[in-house]
Design an enzyme around this catalytic site. Structure first.
Site, short mmCIF file in Angstrom:
data_model
loop_
_atom_site.label_atom_id
_atom_site.label_comp_id
_atom_site.label_asym_id
_atom_site.label_seq_id
_atom_site.Cartn_x
_atom_site.Cartn_y
_atom_site.Cartn_z
N GLY A 1 -12.09 -20.93 -7.42
CA GLY A 1 -11.28 -22.07 -6.60
C GLY A 1 -10.93 -22.95 -7.19
O GLY A 1 -11.43 -23.47 -8.32
N GLU B 1 -12.70 -8.99 -11.37
CA GLU B 1 -12.09 -8.26 -10.29
C GLU B 1 -10.60 -7.68 -10.58
O GLU B 1 -10.32 -6.82 -9.67
CB GLU B 1 -12.20 -9.29 -8.98
CG GLU B 1 -11.12 -10.40 -8.96
CD GLU B 1 -11.75 -11.62 -9.54
OE1 GLU B 1 -11.38 -12.76 -9.10
OE2 GLU B 1 -12.79 -11.60 -10.22
N GLU C 1 -13.12 -32.16 -13.34
CA GLU C 1 -12.06 -31.88 -12.24
C GLU C 1 -12.47 -32.54 -10.80
O GLU C 1 -11.55 -32.83 -10.06
CB GLU C 1 -11.86 -30.21 -12.06
CG GLU C 1 -11.03 -29.72 -11.15
CD GLU C 1 -11.13 -28.44 -11.01
OE1 GLU C 1 -9.91 -27.94 -10.04
OE2 GLU C 1 -11.96 -27.71 -11.26
N ASP D 1 0.36 -8.15 -4.13
CA ASP D 1 0.52 -6.71 -3.94
C ASP D 1 0.71 -5.99 -5.58
O ASP D 1 0.17 -4.84 -5.59
CB ASP D 1 2.07 -6.54 -3.57
CG ASP D 1 1.95 -6.35 -2.12
OD1 ASP D 1 1.04 -6.03 -1.58
OD2 ASP D 1 2.98 -6.86 -1.41
N LYS E 1 7.02 3.10 21.40
CA LYS E 1 8.54 2.75 21.55
C LYS E 1 9.04 2.78 20.14
O LYS E 1 8.63 2.33 19.10
CB LYS E 1 8.62 1.27 22.22
CG LYS E 1 8.12 1.26 23.40
CD LYS E 1 9.00 1.86 24.40
CE LYS E 1 8.50 1.82 25.95
NZ LYS E 1 9.59 2.51 26.74
N HIS F 1 -12.10 -13.54 -14.38
CA HIS F 1 -11.98 -12.84 -13.38
C HIS F 1 -11.97 -11.25 -13.50
O HIS F 1 -11.12 -10.72 -13.69
CB HIS F 1 -10.62 -13.29 -12.43
CG HIS F 1 -10.74 -14.64 -12.13
ND1 HIS F 1 -10.84 -14.99 -10.78
CD2 HIS F 1 -10.15 -15.68 -12.72
CE1 HIS F 1 -10.65 -16.26 -10.77
NE2 HIS F 1 -10.46 -16.75 -11.90
N CYS G 1 -15.53 -17.68 -12.64
CA CYS G 1 -14.81 -18.89 -12.70
C CYS G 1 -15.46 -20.07 -12.35
O CYS G 1 -16.48 -20.73 -13.10
CB CYS G 1 -13.48 -18.71 -11.94
SG CYS G 1 -11.98 -19.97 -12.72
N LEU G 2 -14.92 -20.95 -11.01
CA LEU G 2 -15.66 -22.00 -10.80
C LEU G 2 -17.08 -21.67 -10.68
O LEU G 2 -18.13 -22.49 -10.82
CB LEU G 2 -14.95 -22.38 -9.46
CG LEU G 2 -15.52 -23.61 -8.84
CD1 LEU G 2 -15.36 -24.70 -9.67
CD2 LEU G 2 -14.80 -24.03 -7.41
N ASP H 1 15.90 -10.97 7.68
CA ASP H 1 15.46 -12.45 7.06
C ASP H 1 16.83 -12.91 6.14
O ASP H 1 17.10 -12.04 5.18
CB ASP H 1 14.47 -12.45 6.12
CG ASP H 1 13.12 -12.06 7.03
OD1 ASP H 1 13.20 -12.36 8.13
OD2 ASP H 1 11.92 -11.70 6.36
N GLN I 1 14.77 1.87 15.52
CA GLN I 1 16.19 2.02 15.29
C GLN I 1 16.98 0.89 14.99
O GLN I 1 17.77 0.90 14.29
CB GLN I 1 16.61 2.54 16.84
CG GLN I 1 16.02 3.89 17.29
CD GLN I 1 16.09 4.30 18.47
OE1 GLN I 1 17.38 4.10 19.14
NE2 GLN I 1 15.46 4.86 19.37
N ILE J 1 0.91 -1.24 0.07
CA ILE J 1 0.00 0.02 -0.03
C ILE J 1 0.95 1.37 0.13
O ILE J 1 0.50 2.23 -0.73
CB ILE J 1 -0.92 0.05 1.37
CG1 ILE J 1 -2.02 -1.23 1.10
CG2 ILE J 1 -1.72 1.51 1.11
CD1 ILE J 1 -2.81 -1.18 -0.12
#
Length: 545
Positions: A351, A516, A402, A71, A186, A514, A378-379, A146, A191, A19
């Site tokens: 899905g 979306e 499937e 993202d 804090k 899709h 989709c599904l 990491d 830091q 974001i």
């Protein structure tokens, strides 16, 4: 030549690097720059395509068919630029390419090592992803400290040296926690996070400090003192009512002005009027509807991230608050459809796998028989076809190969071949690899002129993104259409079913693609806007009766 902004995270994960990166990109784009974003993920998977949504959340699909980190969905919703497969890569992808080069002998017998070969490949991919953009914002996944992220951080360090301070910046996102027992925030975690970066040669230029509430100026000055960052470049990033407030909040603290100044650019102030209107509409709705999302990954809402946002966008366009009720398909399978009775609309998302299938089919049947607005994706389209086949067309054992390989009536089956955008024939079988073997990315679809879908899109020719291996079996279309199912959208070659509708229903639309993935807060998406409008109409009709 592109300028680069590297974005890292520290203290804990999930602070909102995506974001933050997208918001900064929005501000720079609003100043007239051509901006792109790149996401580097430090896991060994080649891409997230075969990862469980519980592990990784949603897989976002780009126009050119790349399966990427969620993202990238944030990036595309915030900026006007469409991204591609060069805007996302993983450790696994980098190592795969390096090993392929080693096998081809491109390293001329050298010992292949993390430095320089892996880091050089990372730098190459960053530059490829930047293309001809004025500014490329590069988000490095993971958290400072990491082990997995070290090659990416080293590549960023090298690029900063090569580019110089006028061509590159480092933005570090940290957490400034509030300790209730002490009654204070804090700064020590921030830091230490910066200390970790500095130990590997990276000095942040800007700190974005996440917190529950705005960080006091005194705390920002303390952070600046101990991290060697200008006080004005310590940006407070408190929680917001909506993520679409973040660009305005960062602009008011001067984030984009600092970037522009450090890059030595002379640019106009950004016009954020569109974003102000989005926020105003979202926070001041005139109506409210409840959509039931019947799925199998409901414990992790990030599994449906783009879908959730698309419904919010449709609510913004309709001046409505869209409440999403997440319903476990297995619960409906076990307990029945009583939980659906209070809903204004029902949605079954995409899905994989057979868990919860019968619960989803029961929800679809309820929507069809009770005239509740339905959107299947989709599904959700495939199961709508199966439901119609069983309960209207008389194909009682209809199923998908499937979900039930032994079904005698596979009304949904594996796509064995199709033609890609560049004219190449793709062939698949049940034994093909799972990774990277689906029908992916933007595909043309032709809609019937008198369909609800065409009305929503305002066009009969559209391009939407796909991610599937199975399709409606054309052998059953005559029987289904004779029973009243409307096939209103097909692939450009007419071979694949893309959109179906039920005629004697106020709003029953299901699509194989899709939608979306292409919805944005400023524009919304026609299909979702039509769906939410139908939910509002259903709610009004229900109240009147």
């Amino acid at each position: 030549m592109s300028r680069f902004i590297f974005v890292t995270g520290g203290v804990v994960s999930s602070l909102g690097k995506g974001i933050t990166s997208a918001s900064l990109a929005t501000l720079l784009e609003a100043r007239g720059l051509n901006v792109t974003l790149i996401k580097m993920d430090p896991y060994i998977n080649v891409d997230p395509g075969t990862m469980s949504p519980y592990q990784h959340g949603e897989v976002f699909v780009t126009e050119d068919g790349a399966e990427t980190d969620l993202d990238l969905g944030h990036y595309e919703r915030f900026i006007r630029t469409r991204l591609n497969r060069r805007n996302s890569f993983t450790t696994g992808r980098v190592y795969q390419h390096v090993l392929d080069k080693e096998r081809r002998g491109e390293y001329l017998g050298a010992t292949v090592q993390v430095i320089p070969h892996i880091t050089d490949e990372i730098k190459l991919k960053i530059r490829e992803g930047a293309g001809d953009a004025d500014v490329a914002i590069v988000e490095i996944g993971g958290t400072a400290g990491d082990i997995e992220s070290l090659p990416f951080l080293e590549a960023a360090r090298q690029m900063r040296v090569e580019l110089g301070s006028s061509q590159s910046l480092l933005v570090h996102l940290t957490l400034v926690p509030y300790i209730a027992t002490a009654g204070e925030i804090k700064t020590k975690p921030t830091q230490h996070s910066v200390k970790e970066l500095r130990s590997i040669g990276l000095q942040p230029d800007i700190l974005v400090c996440r917190a529950d509430d705005p960080i006091p100026q005194s705390a920002r000055e303390k952070i600046a003192l101990f991290t060697n960052v200008e006080a004005r470049a310590v940006i407070s990033s408190p929680d917001c009512k909506t993520i679409y407030q973040v660009p305005r909040g960062m602009h008011e603290q001067g984030l984009d002005a600092i970037v522009v100044e450090k890059f030595g650019l002379d640019l106009p102030e950004p016009d954020l009027g569109e974003w102000d209107r989005v926020v105003e509409a979202q926070l001041n709705p005139e109506h409210e509807v409840t959509v039931g999302m019947v799925g199998k990954y409901i414990e992790l809402v990030d599994a449906y991230k783009s879908l959730n946002e698309a419904l919010i966008h449709a609510g913004i366009s309709n001046r409505a608050k869209v409440n999403i009720l997440y319903l476990d398909a297995e619960d409906i399978e076990r307990d029945g459809t009583g939980v659906l009775e209070s809903l204004d609309a029902i949605l079954v998302p995409g899905g994989f796998g057979d868990r919860g299938t019968e619960g989803k089919i029961a929800a679809i049947r309820y929507a069809r028989e009770n005239k509740v607005p339905y959107l299947g994706i989709c599904l959700g389209m495939q199961l709508a076809v199966i439901e119609y086949a069983r309960h209207v067309a008389g194909i009682e054992k209809a199923h998908s190969s499937e979900l039930n390989p032994n079904t005698p009536d596979p009304v949904v089956g594996l796509i064995t071949e199709w033609i890609t955008e560049d004219g190449q024939k793709e062939l698949r079988s049940a034994d093909s690899d799972l990774g990277g073997t689906m029908r992916l990315g933007g595909q043309e679809c032709v809609l019937e002129a008198d369909s609800r879908a065409a009305e929503c899109y305002g066009s009969t020719h559209i391009v939407e993104r796909h991610r599937h291996r199975y399709e409606v079996n054309n052998n059953y279309l005559p029987q289904l259409e004779a029973a009243g199912l409307k096939i209103v959208g097909r692939s450009a070659d007419g071979e694949l079913v893309e959109v179906i509708e039920v005629g004697d229903h106020p709003w029953f639309v299901a699509c194989q693609f899709h939608p979306e993935f292409t919805s944005t807060p400023r524009d919304g998406h026609g299909l979702f806007k039509g769906y939410v409008a139908a939910a509002l109409a259903e709610q009004k009709a229900h109240k009147e009766t």
